[in-house]
Design a protein around this motif. Structure first.
Motif, PDB file in Angstrom:
ATOM      1  N   ALA A 192      -6.246   8.496   2.215  1.00  0.00           N
ATOM      2  CA  ALA A 192      -7.129   8.789   1.078  1.00  0.00           C
ATOM      3  C   ALA A 192      -6.664   8.051  -0.171  1.00  0.00           C
ATOM      4  O   ALA A 192      -7.479   7.466  -0.899  1.00  0.00           O
ATOM      5  CB  ALA A 192      -7.186  10.292   0.827  1.00  0.00           C
ATOM      6  N   ALA A 193      -5.368   8.052  -0.424  1.00  0.00           N
ATOM      7  CA  ALA A 193      -4.829   7.362  -1.605  1.00  0.00           C
ATOM      8  C   ALA A 193      -5.082   5.860  -1.513  1.00  0.00           C
ATOM      9  O   ALA A 193      -5.551   5.238  -2.474  1.00  0.00           O
ATOM     10  CB  ALA A 193      -3.340   7.649  -1.752  1.00  0.00           C
ATOM     11  N   THR A 226       2.403  11.245  -1.213  1.00  0.00           N
ATOM     12  CA  THR A 226       1.581  11.835  -0.157  1.00  0.00           C
ATOM     13  C   THR A 226       2.485  12.492   0.873  1.00  0.00           C
ATOM     14  O   THR A 226       3.636  12.103   1.040  1.00  0.00           O
ATOM     15  CB  THR A 226       0.710  10.771   0.525  1.00  0.00           C
ATOM     16  OG1 THR A 226       1.552   9.813   1.166  1.00  0.00           O
ATOM     17  CG2 THR A 226      -0.194  10.071  -0.480  1.00  0.00           C
ATOM     18  N   ASN A 245      -7.348   4.279   0.246  1.00  0.00           N
ATOM     19  CA  ASN A 245      -8.786   4.023   0.138  1.00  0.00           C
ATOM     20  C   ASN A 245      -9.283   4.087  -1.307  1.00  0.00           C
ATOM     21  O   ASN A 245     -10.267   3.446  -1.651  1.00  0.00           O
ATOM     22  CB  ASN A 245      -9.584   4.979   1.023  1.00  0.00           C
ATOM     23  CG  ASN A 245      -9.576   4.548   2.471  1.00  0.00           C
ATOM     24  OD1 ASN A 245      -9.541   3.360   2.782  1.00  0.00           O
ATOM     25  ND2 ASN A 245      -9.602   5.509   3.376  1.00  0.00           N
ATOM     26  N   LYS A 246      -8.589   4.846  -2.149  1.00  0.00           N
ATOM     27  CA  LYS A 246      -8.927   4.912  -3.574  1.00  0.00           C
ATOM     28  C   LYS A 246      -8.298   3.770  -4.365  1.00  0.00           C
ATOM     29  O   LYS A 246      -8.465   3.685  -5.571  1.00  0.00           O
ATOM     30  CB  LYS A 246      -8.455   6.237  -4.173  1.00  0.00           C
ATOM     31  CG  LYS A 246      -9.205   7.447  -3.693  1.00  0.00           C
ATOM     32  CD  LYS A 246      -8.616   8.700  -4.329  1.00  0.00           C
ATOM     33  CE  LYS A 246      -9.180   9.959  -3.717  1.00  0.00           C
ATOM     34  NZ  LYS A 246      -8.477  11.164  -4.206  1.00  0.00           N
ATOM     35  N   GLY A 247      -7.524   2.928  -3.684  1.00  0.00           N
ATOM     36  CA  GLY A 247      -6.865   1.816  -4.354  1.00  0.00           C
ATOM     37  C   GLY A 247      -5.565   2.200  -5.033  1.00  0.00           C
ATOM     38  O   GLY A 247      -5.040   1.446  -5.849  1.00  0.00           O
ATOM     39  N   GLN A 248      -5.030   3.369  -4.687  1.00  0.00           N
ATOM     40  CA  GLN A 248      -3.785   3.830  -5.294  1.00  0.00           C
ATOM     41  C   GLN A 248      -2.580   3.356  -4.495  1.00  0.00           C
ATOM     42  O   GLN A 248      -2.628   3.305  -3.273  1.00  0.00           O
ATOM     43  CB  GLN A 248      -3.761   5.366  -5.356  1.00  0.00           C
ATOM     44  CG  GLN A 248      -4.849   5.956  -6.219  1.00  0.00           C
ATOM     45  CD  GLN A 248      -4.886   7.471  -6.103  1.00  0.00           C
ATOM     46  OE1 GLN A 248      -4.996   8.011  -5.013  1.00  0.00           O
ATOM     47  NE2 GLN A 248      -4.781   8.138  -7.241  1.00  0.00           N
ATOM     48  N   SER A 297       0.794  -1.226   0.000  1.00  0.00           N
ATOM     49  CA  SER A 297       0.000   0.000   0.000  1.00  0.00           C
ATOM     50  C   SER A 297       0.821   1.267   0.000  1.00  0.00           C
ATOM     51  O   SER A 297       0.391   2.281  -0.548  1.00  0.00           O
ATOM     52  CB  SER A 297      -0.938   0.015   1.205  1.00  0.00           C
ATOM     53  OG  SER A 297      -1.860  -1.043   1.108  1.00  0.00           O
TER      54      SER A 297
END
Length: 156
Positions: free
Chosen positions: A80-81, A72, A83-86, A47
């Protein structure tokens, strides 16, 4: 591998894959990034990566086939990243240790003092820790193990 594959499949099915934060993108860190990204297609995600030179974090992801990692600068931006799958690159190692949605920290920096600092922060925030930093383990391993046991997390 069948036991591991089954356990990882259950993590994936439940919508909660194991999220790994990697601290250190040198030789061992890059190798681990490739291994997680290519060998564990289900149930585990790399992640976030931290390296003091973020270009090495980009290189680790790129060598693992991930070309769109985002940089980030805070725990909130990191969450946030993810959670967006990034795939995320953090400019702050402690942000990865404090990130609520990271499950496991892999410490692969090779620096004893820095490694002890981030490992203690990870333990404080309920993260399991994998030490790939032999020097850190040799110097501080038993102490870190005691703190991990008190926090109810695994250090290995």
């Amino acid at each position: 591998m069948i036991i591991i594959d089954t356990a990882l499949a259950k993590c994936e099915e439940s919508g909660r894959p194991i999220r790994v934060g990697l601290l250190g993108a040198g030789y061992m860190g890059r190798g681990l990034a490739i291994q997680i990204t290519t060998a564990f297609r289900t149930g585990m995600r790399l992640s976030a990566i931290y390296n003091r030179d973020i270009s090495k974090a980009h290189t680790a992801y790129a060598q693992a086939g991930v070309m769109d990692a985002v940089v980030t600068d805070s725990t909130e931006a990191l969450e946030a990243a993810i959670n967006k799958g990034q795939a995320a690159i953090s400019e702050d190692a402690l942000a990865i240790c404090r990130c609520d949605i990271i499950d496991v920290i892999v410490e692969a920096t090779g620096d004893v003092e820095f490694g002890a600092t981030v490992t203690m922060e990870a333990i404080k925030h309920g993260k399991h820790v994998v030490l790939m930093n032999a020097e850190l383990d040799a110097v501080c391993g038993p102490i870190l193990k005691r703190y991990a046991d008190q926090a109810g997390v695994v250090i290995t």
